[in-house]
Write a protein that holds these residues in place. Structure first.
Motif, mmCIF file in Angstrom:
data_model
loop_
_atom_site.group_PDB
_atom_site.id
_atom_site.type_symbol
_atom_site.label_atom_id
_atom_site.label_comp_id
_atom_site.label_asym_id
_atom_site.label_seq_id
_atom_site.Cartn_x
_atom_site.Cartn_y
_atom_site.Cartn_z
ATOM 1 N N THR A 30 39.168 4.453 19.512
ATOM 2 C CA THR A 30 38.344 4.235 20.701
ATOM 3 C C THR A 30 39.164 3.997 21.972
ATOM 4 O O THR A 30 38.592 3.837 23.043
ATOM 5 C CB THR A 30 37.407 3.027 20.503
ATOM 6 N N LEU A 68 30.874 10.878 12.928
ATOM 7 C CA LEU A 68 29.742 10.353 13.690
ATOM 8 C C LEU A 68 28.717 11.423 14.063
ATOM 9 O O LEU A 68 27.609 11.097 14.481
ATOM 10 C CB LEU A 68 30.236 9.629 14.942
ATOM 11 N N HIS A 72 26.354 7.504 9.847
ATOM 12 C CA HIS A 72 26.259 6.278 10.643
ATOM 13 C C HIS A 72 27.435 5.354 10.336
ATOM 14 O O HIS A 72 27.829 5.211 9.178
ATOM 15 C CB HIS A 72 24.946 5.555 10.357
ATOM 16 N N THR A 74 28.607 1.380 11.210
ATOM 17 C CA THR A 74 28.431 0.068 11.813
ATOM 18 C C THR A 74 29.822 -0.524 11.922
ATOM 19 O O THR A 74 30.537 -0.635 10.927
ATOM 20 C CB THR A 74 27.525 -0.841 10.947
ATOM 21 N N THR A 117 35.836 0.612 23.724
ATOM 22 C CA THR A 117 35.162 0.678 22.426
ATOM 23 C C THR A 117 33.647 0.634 22.613
ATOM 24 O O THR A 117 32.903 1.379 21.974
ATOM 25 C CB THR A 117 35.644 -0.462 21.506
ATOM 26 N N LYS A 118 33.187 -0.211 23.517
ATOM 27 C CA LYS A 118 31.754 -0.266 23.826
ATOM 28 C C LYS A 118 31.270 1.075 24.381
ATOM 29 O O LYS A 118 30.206 1.575 23.992
ATOM 30 C CB LYS A 118 31.460 -1.393 24.817
ATOM 31 N N SER A 121 31.050 3.679 21.625
ATOM 32 C CA SER A 121 29.849 3.446 20.831
ATOM 33 C C SER A 121 28.607 3.989 21.540
ATOM 34 O O SER A 121 27.745 4.617 20.912
ATOM 35 C CB SER A 121 29.694 1.951 20.555
ATOM 36 N N GLN A 122 28.513 3.770 22.840
ATOM 37 C CA GLN A 122 27.361 4.259 23.607
ATOM 38 C C GLN A 122 27.321 5.788 23.634
ATOM 39 O O GLN A 122 26.244 6.377 23.672
ATOM 40 C CB GLN A 122 27.400 3.708 25.027
ATOM 41 N N HIS A 124 28.269 7.720 21.220
ATOM 42 C CA HIS A 124 28.064 8.238 19.873
ATOM 43 C C HIS A 124 26.864 7.513 19.266
ATOM 44 O O HIS A 124 26.985 6.377 18.807
ATOM 45 C CB HIS A 124 29.324 8.041 19.024
ATOM 46 N N MET A 127 26.774 5.418 16.011
ATOM 47 C CA MET A 127 27.627 4.242 15.881
ATOM 48 C C MET A 127 26.876 3.015 16.363
ATOM 49 O O MET A 127 26.329 3.002 17.456
ATOM 50 C CB MET A 127 28.915 4.397 16.675
ATOM 51 N N LYS A 128 26.873 1.995 15.518
ATOM 52 C CA LYS A 128 26.287 0.710 15.886
ATOM 53 C C LYS A 128 27.445 -0.279 16.008
ATOM 54 O O LYS A 128 28.233 -0.444 15.072
ATOM 55 C CB LYS A 128 25.298 0.241 14.818
ATOM 56 N N LEU A 129 27.528 -0.928 17.152
ATOM 57 C CA LEU A 129 28.609 -1.868 17.415
ATOM 58 C C LEU A 129 28.069 -3.285 17.333
ATOM 59 O O LEU A 129 27.054 -3.606 17.942
ATOM 60 C CB LEU A 129 29.188 -1.596 18.811
#
Length: 173
Positions: A30, A68, A72, A74, A117-118, A121-122, A124, A127-129
């Motif tokens: 990331t 991704l 999924h 997490t 990294t945040k 995640s947004q 993709h 991806m759950k962060l």
């Protein structure tokens, strides 16, 4: 001595299955190219070692993005205050390549990588962060891959990876 075998096995694992990863640091896939280069330079990483890290970063990012698209993930990562970070600084996550030298972040580098990294995640949707402000481990990460295996990793040198296939152990995780 079997790190090549492990890395080949690890690459295959990035081709299928939903997963949950509880990480003790931020995932290298990331980070931006610029920030990675800055960290390597500040830590005076020799060029031959830096090239190994760059290759790992490129391969890992491509594998993560490919995964991704269909599966999924997490991802649970530490979100540390400056005070927490200063008590127990984090390093660049390089356990998968058995890198023998710690490559520490400054707090500013960590905070920037956390924001990246945040953003990753947004970008993709699969991806759950999850952010953990009181991580239980500073040196241990684990990945639950589908319902078939778990990898527990000690991230500081000497790096150790335990690959658990036993159904009851996997279920316990």
């Amino acid at each position: 001595e079997r790190k090549e075998d492990f890395f080949i096995h690890l690459k295959k694992l990035w081709e299928s299955d939903d997963r949950k990863v509880v990480a003790s640091s931020l995932p290298i896939y990331t980070i931006s190219d610029d920030l990675l280069e800055s960290i390597l330079k500040r830590n005076h990483i020799p060029e031959n070692s830096a090239e190994i890290i760059r290759e790992f970063y490129t391969e890992y990012r491509e594998a993560a993005e490919k995964l991704l698209r269909e599966y999924h993930v997490t991802l649970v990562i530490p979100e540390l205050s400056r005070e927490q970070f200063e008590r127990s600084p984090l390093n660049l996550s390089l356990a998968e390549i058995f890198f023998e030298t710690d490559v520490p972040y400054t707090y500013e580098e960590y905070a920037l990588h956390l924001e990246q990294t945040k953003e990753f995640s947004q970008q993709h949707g699969n991806m759950k962060l999850e952010l953990d402000d009181t991580p239980a481990f500073r040196n241990i990460s684990y990945a639950i891959i589908g319902n078939r295996l778990v990898i527990v990793s000690k991230n500081k040198f000497p790096t150790i990876h335990l690959v658990i296939h036993h159904k009851r152990m996997v279920k316990a995780f």
